[in-house]
Design an enzyme around this catalytic site. Structure first.
Site, short mmCIF file in Angstrom:
data_model
loop_
_atom_site.label_atom_id
_atom_site.label_comp_id
_atom_site.label_asym_id
_atom_site.label_seq_id
_atom_site.Cartn_x
_atom_site.Cartn_y
_atom_site.Cartn_z
N GLU A 226 1.04 -1.34 0.05
CA GLU A 226 0.00 -0.25 -0.22
C GLU A 226 0.90 1.52 -0.08
O GLU A 226 1.81 1.38 0.71
CB GLU A 226 -0.94 -0.05 1.46
CG GLU A 226 -1.98 1.35 1.55
CD GLU A 226 -1.94 1.32 2.84
OE1 GLU A 226 -3.00 2.67 3.60
OE2 GLU A 226 -3.07 0.60 2.90
N CYS A 263 -4.15 7.72 5.53
CA CYS A 263 -4.13 6.74 4.06
C CYS A 263 -5.14 7.55 3.29
O CYS A 263 -5.23 7.18 2.03
CB CYS A 263 -2.80 5.16 4.08
SG CYS A 263 -4.75 4.38 4.74
#
Length: 483
Positions: A226, A263
């Site tokens: 990620e 995020c």
């Protein structure tokens, strides 16, 4: 279980041996290990939160909630593996009368082997030592070696000690879990032949470097990274007319949450041209306090990102200031405003992630311009749409679905539920794979399919026995059988 006592080669050898034992253990046994770790973390939560707050400045309330999320993840995966559908067990019995004749085939997912996990800076519990990557890998029978994040090294070491002790007390094999630290050790870990997959949460440059190492090995391995996400938000004219004040307050709360270090922070917000919404967001953000950032390096990068946006002709600072010393005084919110045309002219500069409490409001003239500028947005974890009932949004939803792994309606992307349906992943650079790192199906990353043809039943996993002794969902001769 750190490199202070064992070399990397010794750790990976122990992990290989432990993975074989774990793969042979029952789901109930492994679920017991996960629950033991969850109980141990809960029992030591106050101590862990104190250490975490000292190292990350994220605050006791946020960190206390993150411990609960972490232990909840561990217990979720314990439930996932005892429910059994994660094995994707399939049985097709032999059919000699078919043309050509069909053999007996039985397919199941098996653990991939030792896994390397790289801790995240912004989630010192939920995406770190005992976080989702570790929990999902342990759940399916893999061993795990975690590379600690330098931003919360003391917390990592204490968490690892608690995890290791809990696993040992629950009867898990030695070598099932270990912690290492240091950039060079992390690089060597990715290249070690014993490691069969990598889980990573971090920056695009760091993640891409490790991704390239993982895929250029003589035996390339999956790299579940990620990396970065802009999380675009689209607001329609009708939504602004009805809910402008509410939307401004919601956006301000979302992009400043955790000093903008989530995020899923909404970094791009597309709004119709000719409204006063930018001023409303600036007003809603002005009283949000400056907060210390996770590391000095992150704090020093934040003003650089702000200045990069502000240097583009046609990008206005409508809230806050780019002239700030985030390392000394904390990161303060900044709201930018520009047009879709400017983004189309400067995608390399304006479509960069700026880690911190800032967002860019982008005015679009019509649906065609909105569609054109959305086509330039890189892959994201989330995409959000605020519209009113009755609006024709089908085409817009289709485009947003191509941009992100999770599409939200009339909400804000910060906050990720941990359940069976969650998808936390998206097109590159959001992630480097099609899988999720959050939720029940995260276990699929650390499994591989194996089919057994005409195999004697004693050598088969119990999930593939005709009598279904585990009482789990399976597909038998093309039909889904739930028990």
């Amino acid at each position: 279980m750190t490199t202070a006592t064992l070399s990397l080669s010794e750790l990976t050898a122990a992990a290989t041996a432990a993975a074989r034992i774990s793969a042979a253990a029952s789901d109930a046994e492994r679920a017991g290990w996960l629950n033991a770790v969850a109980d141990a973390l809960d029992a030591n939560a106050a101590e862990l939160v104190e250490i975490a707050d000292a190292e990350t400045s994220l605050g006791v309330p946020r960190l206390t909630g993150e411990v609960a999320r972490t232990t909840g993840q561990l217990r979720l995966f314990a439930g996932v593996i005892t429910e059994g559908s994660y094995l994707e067990a399939i049985i097709d019995h032999a059919d000699p009368s078919a043309a050509p004749p069909k053999p007996d085939l039985r397919r199941i997912l098996r653990p991939i082997g030792p896994v390397a996990v790289f801790s995240a800076s912004n989630f010192p519990f939920a995406f770190s030592v005992a976080g989702g990557d570790t929990a999902s890998a342990l759940a399916v029978g893999c061993s795990v070696i975690v590379k600690a994040h330098s931003g919360h090294l003391r917390l990592s070491e204490r968490t690892a000690a608690i995890v290791a002790e809990a696993l040992r007390g629950a009867g898990a094999p030695e070598g099932l879990f270990a912690l290492v630290s240091g950039r060079e050790v992390g690089t060597a870990l990715v290249q070690d032949p014993a490691i069969k997959a990598v889980g990573f949460t971090g920056s695009i440059p760091g993640g891409r470097a490790l991704f390239d190492l993982a895929t250029s090995r003589p035996d390339p391995i999956p790299f579940y990274g990620e990396l970065g996400s802009l999380n675009p938000v689209v607001i329609t004219a009708a939504a602004l007319r009805e809910r402008s004040v509410e939307l401004a307050a919601g956006l301000a709360g979302s992009f400043t949450l955790g000093a903008g270090q989530f995020c899923t922070k909404p970094g791009l917000v597309f709004i119709p041209a000719g409204t006063s919404f930018a001023a409303g967001v600036a007003e809603a953000s002005k009283d949000k306090a400056a907060h210390a950032m996770l590391t000095r390096r992150i704090a020093e990068a934040y003003p650089d990102g702000l200045r990069s946006f502000a240097s583009v002709d046609g990008v206005d600072v409508v809230g806050g200031t780019v002239d700030q010393d985030a390392a000394a005084n904390g990161a303060a919110p900044v709201v930018f405003a520009t047009t879709a045309a400017k983004v189309l002219d400067n995608p390399g500069q304006l479509l960069e992630e700026c880690f911190g409490p800032t967002t860019i409001l982008i005015e679009y003239a019509d649906q065609d311009e909105l569609s054109a500028v959305l086509a330039t947005v890189p892959g994201s974890l989330t995409a959000t749409l605020h519209a009113q009932p009755g609006e024709d949004i089908a085409g817009l939803v289709e485009q947003l679905s191509g941009l992100a792994g999770r599409v939200l309606f009339d909400g804000w992307p910060t906050g990720v539920a941990v359940n069976w349906a969650q998808q936390h992943g998206g097109p590159y650079p959001a992630t480097t794979s099609l899988f999720t790192s959050v939720g029940a199906t995260a276990v699929r990353r650390f499994q591989r399919p194996v089919a057994y043809q005409d195999a004697p039943e004693p050598v088969l996993h119990p999930a593939l026995h005709d009598g279904n002794p585990l009482h789990i969902p399976r597909r038998v001769d093309g039909e889904l059988v739930l028990t």
